[in-house]
Design a protein around this motif. Structure first.
Motif, PDB file in Angstrom:
ATOM      1  N   CYS A  48      39.351  10.792  40.879  1.00  0.00           N
ATOM      2  CA  CYS A  48      39.418   9.754  41.905  1.00  0.00           C
ATOM      3  C   CYS A  48      38.017   9.186  42.118  1.00  0.00           C
ATOM      4  N   CYS A  63      42.601   1.325  44.916  1.00  0.00           N
ATOM      5  CA  CYS A  63      41.468   0.708  45.591  1.00  0.00           C
ATOM      6  C   CYS A  63      40.598  -0.059  44.618  1.00  0.00           C
ATOM      7  N   CYS A  72      39.318   2.826  40.109  1.00  0.00           N
ATOM      8  CA  CYS A  72      39.571   3.261  38.731  1.00  0.00           C
ATOM      9  C   CYS A  72      39.170   2.171  37.735  1.00  0.00           C
ATOM     10  N   GLU A 109      44.053   9.451  40.618  1.00  0.00           N
ATOM     11  CA  GLU A 109      44.864  10.198  41.577  1.00  0.00           C
ATOM     12  C   GLU A 109      45.994   9.360  42.185  1.00  0.00           C
ATOM     13  N   CYS A 110      45.725   8.106  42.511  1.00  0.00           N
ATOM     14  CA  CYS A 110      46.758   7.285  43.171  1.00  0.00           C
ATOM     15  C   CYS A 110      47.973   7.096  42.270  1.00  0.00           C
TER      16      CYS A 110
HETATM   17  S1  SF4 Z   1      42.465   7.192  42.244  1.00  0.00           S
HETATM   18 FE1  SF4 Z   1      40.732   6.978  43.654  1.00  0.00          FE
HETATM   19  S2  SF4 Z   1      39.448   5.469  42.638  1.00  0.00           S
HETATM   20 FE2  SF4 Z   1      41.467   5.291  41.688  1.00  0.00          FE
HETATM   21  S3  SF4 Z   1      42.548   3.731  42.848  1.00  0.00           S
HETATM   22 FE3  SF4 Z   1      43.037   5.692  43.822  1.00  0.00          FE
HETATM   23  S4  SF4 Z   1      41.520   5.936  45.482  1.00  0.00           S
HETATM   24 FE4  SF4 Z   1      40.767   4.363  44.087  1.00  0.00          FE
END
Ligand code: SF4
Lengths: 483, 184
Positions: free
Chosen positions: B154, B14, B17, B85-86
């Motif tokens: 995240c 998203c 990060c 996390e992704c």
């Molecule tokens: S880990 Fe969380 S902040 Fe990072 S890209 Fe995935 S949803 Fe977005």
């Protein structure tokens, strides 16, 4: 022999979006498209989740304006838990959310201007791409870079104090908020060490507006003629017509300023707005149902908000708003690059609102949540940094989400972004044999003006990587440029 | 001695990060002194023109292009880091993993309350040569290529990203406190 040009604003490999431009035998632009190539399936996979998870799940669609998704979902859930449609919360509930939202507006607009738009202005559209980015700004205009970093930091700290975390927080809950603002937190924002206090932020915001006006005065031709086309504009406005990012009624005006929709309760949004699906993009095309797709498309975002609102309810921003309105003699403004101007006026407005909220003793009250009679369905709307954001949920008897429908800001701007690309493509590619880096950057710049959230995020950090390929009508590559 | 070269990318993430990386605030100016940025959304470099020391990946793989770029990063980076996390476990996008892709597409493009009534009969689901192939599920990066380090969160908190990068660049071992080892 026809040619096809492919521009991948966010490279093929990083893939959120790309542009294709088809030239006919005479070298005229026959077709141009902005494709959104990413698909998530959100509407389906939240089905079955407990409704209260929505605000923390949905925001993970976008890490640049997560607060907008967080609060749009929370507003929809307010309706579901019977807390009313936006004005039913306790004062501390509504004002904490407003503070969070205007903090987000502030950081996102600062990021957009300093990290994204300023390189084009400081180094020029044809500037050396090696330095025409945020790192170049940091190296060559350190003061400006530090301002950008600190303004963003201030906005992020506001979000942390209200939502618990700078990115993907948990502050908004159905019917209210899970914390108030302590006196210590408040004083940090009001009287923090230079530059991290609200007065400095207002001063720097005003300076950013002045910077743009100065640049505009020097570059009128370029700023005023770069992608101009008539469009309807849609946003939320407060009941009395004031600019409001958190709550209001839907208003839509046509290209001449006549009201197409006014005073519309957004619980009924689906009666007024439809979406067309096209085979070549994962992003749908919204339009006003009563006018159909062909005539009913509209623009959202900073420029739209400055066009639809009657006034801005804070003094410094109102003064700038009057100058902005006078420039087009009170008529709707259709100049794409003026979106940056509108955005900076909103940056200033956000800073003023944040100051007013910080001085409001309601933020220290304790009655955080409102309860009511459970409803099956709810809609939440607000103005995200990039425009009107729609969230709509329906739940079943087990409190699980049964249906979710989202129209994100960038989706609302799908048609205008496509038109903007077409305008610029026609302007710069028609009859041209050679492609220069500056030409490609201009296509990026029109997309960048909208600051789209999906194809998007990449360029919010600086320049979008680009790939542009010329192919002949047999599909054979005759020229390719990368940067 | 030349500065370590860093490349970053966002796959099915998203961008939170990357935003958290920006949340190191004024330390970003120190970072520019410490490392050289190569291919990344923060600059204009689109393709790898040299071997990089550190590759930072946000997001897992949800379509064929994500896989392509991840393999490209593995080939061109000595050290690969899954950030957040992704990248580490698919994250929110992986919530679709138990559901057939067809159902996700139908919900989005055929069944929604705002989908064009008149066109519902036409049943258009986006499908075009310009659109990359959607994978059957969202894959964490280490199921596609070898990943050397993982930074949890995240997004991972800015201080953690900063400390991890400094530790890597200076060769000092990083001690991550227990309370930071979490996925939020
Ligand atoms: S880990 Fe969380 S902040 Fe990072 S890209 Fe995935 S949803 Fe977005």
């Amino acid at each position: 022999m026809g040619r096809k040009i492919t521009i991948e604003p966010v490279t093929r490999v990083e893939g959120h979006g790309k542009v294709t431009i088809q030239l006919d035998d005479a070298g005229n632009v026959a077709q141009s498209r902005l494709h959104i190539v990413e698909f998530r399936g959100f509407e389906r996979f939240v089905q079955g989740r407990p409704y209260w998870e929505a605000p923390v799940l949905v925001q993970r669609l976008c890490g640049i304006c997560p607060v907008s998704h967080h609060l749009a979902a929370a507003k929809a859930l307010d309706v579901i838990v019977g807390a009313g449609t936006g004005d039913g919360l306790t004062p501390v509930g509504e004002k904490m959310r407003r503070l969070m939202h205007y903090g987000q507006m502030f950081q996102s607009h600062a990021l957009h201007f300093f990290h994204l738009a300023s390189p084009d202005l400081l180094f020029g559209a044809d500037g050396d791409p090696a330095i025409r980015n945020v790192i170049g700004v940091a190296l060559e205009h350190k003061d400006l870079a530090v301002q950008g970093v600190m303004m963003r930091k201030f906005g992020q700290e506001i979000i942390r104090a209200t939502a618990g975390k700078k990115i993907h927080g948990t502050g908004g809950i159905p019917g209210g908020i899970n914390k108030n603002l302590s006196i210590a937190e408040r004083d940090e924002f009001l009287k923090g060490a230079d530059p991290l206090n609200i007065d400095k932020m207002i001063e720097w915001s005003q300076a950013a507006v002045d910077f743009f006006k100065g640049y505009h005065a020097q570059n009128k031709d370029y700023i005023d003629n770069f992608s101009v086309f008539p469009s309807s504009h849609l946003s939320l406005v407060r009941k009395d017509g004031a600019m409001d990012f958190y709550h209001g009624v839907i208003r839509c005006i046509d290209a001449d300023g006549n009201k197409l929709l006014d005073d519309i309760d957004y619980q009924d949004y689906y009666k007024h707005i439809g979406e067309e699906v096209k085979s070549w993009s994962y992003m749908k095309f919204p339009y006003l149902r009563k006018l159909g797709m062909e005539n009913g498309w509209y623009t959202v975002g900073p420029l739209a908000r400055c066009n639809t609102a009657d006034f801005i309810p804070t003094p410094l921003a109102q003064k700038e708003f009057e100058i902005f309105k006078a420039y087009t003699k009170g008529k709707p403004n259709h100049m794409s690059m003026h979106m940056h101007w509108a955005r900076l006026i909103e940056l200033l407005h956000s800073a003023e609102v944040i100051k007013d909220l910080l001085n409001d003793p309601d933020l220290q009250k304790d009655n955080l949540v409102v309860k009511g009679t459970k409803q099956k369905e709810g809609v939440g709307l607000l103005e995200a940094p990039r425009g009107t954001l729609f969230h709509h949920y329906r739940i079943n008897d087990n409190d699980q989400i049964e249906m979710a429908n989202l129209i994100v800001s960038t989706t609302n701007n799908n048609e205008p972004m496509n038109r903007g690309v077409n305008f610029v493509a026609k302007d710069i590619f028609t009859g041209k044999k050679e492609i220069t880096e500056g030409m490609m950057n201009r296509v990026e710049m029109v997309i960048r003006a909208y600051d789209p959230c999906l194809s998007c995020a990449t360029h919010a950090l600086g320049q979008m990587p680009l790939e542009l390929t010329l192919v002949d009508s047999n599909g054979k590559t005759i020229d390719q440029i990368r940067k | 001695m030349s500065k370590p070269v860093v490349a970053t990318t966002s796959l099915a993430g998203c961008f939170g990060c990357h935003m958290s990386l920006l949340d190191i605030d004024d330390r970003i100016l120190q970072l520019i002194d410490l490392v050289e940025f190569h291919k990344s959304p923060v600059d204009d470099i689109k393709t790898f023109s040299k071997m990089c020391d550190i590759g930072i990946i946000e997001g897992g793989c949800c379509n064929s292009e994500n896989v392509h770029v991840l393999q490209d990063f593995r080939k061109n980076c000595k050290i690969l880091i899954s950030l957040g996390e992704c990248a580490i476990m698919g994250g929110l996008p992986a919530m679709r993993n138990g559901i057939p892709v067809k159902e996700c597409l139908e919900e989005g493009y055929l069944d929604g309350p705002t989908v064009d009534e008149n066109k519902k009969g036409a049943r258009i689901i986006p499908n075009d040569e310009e659109l990359p192939m959607i994978l059957d599920k969202v894959y964490p990066c280490h199921e596609i290529v070898k990943v050397d380090y993982y930074i949890p969160g995240c997004p991972p908190r800015a201080d953690l990203i900063w400390e991890a990068l400094v530790a890597l660049v200076t060769g000092n071992e990083l001690k991550i406190p227990y309370e930071v080892l979490k996925f939020d």
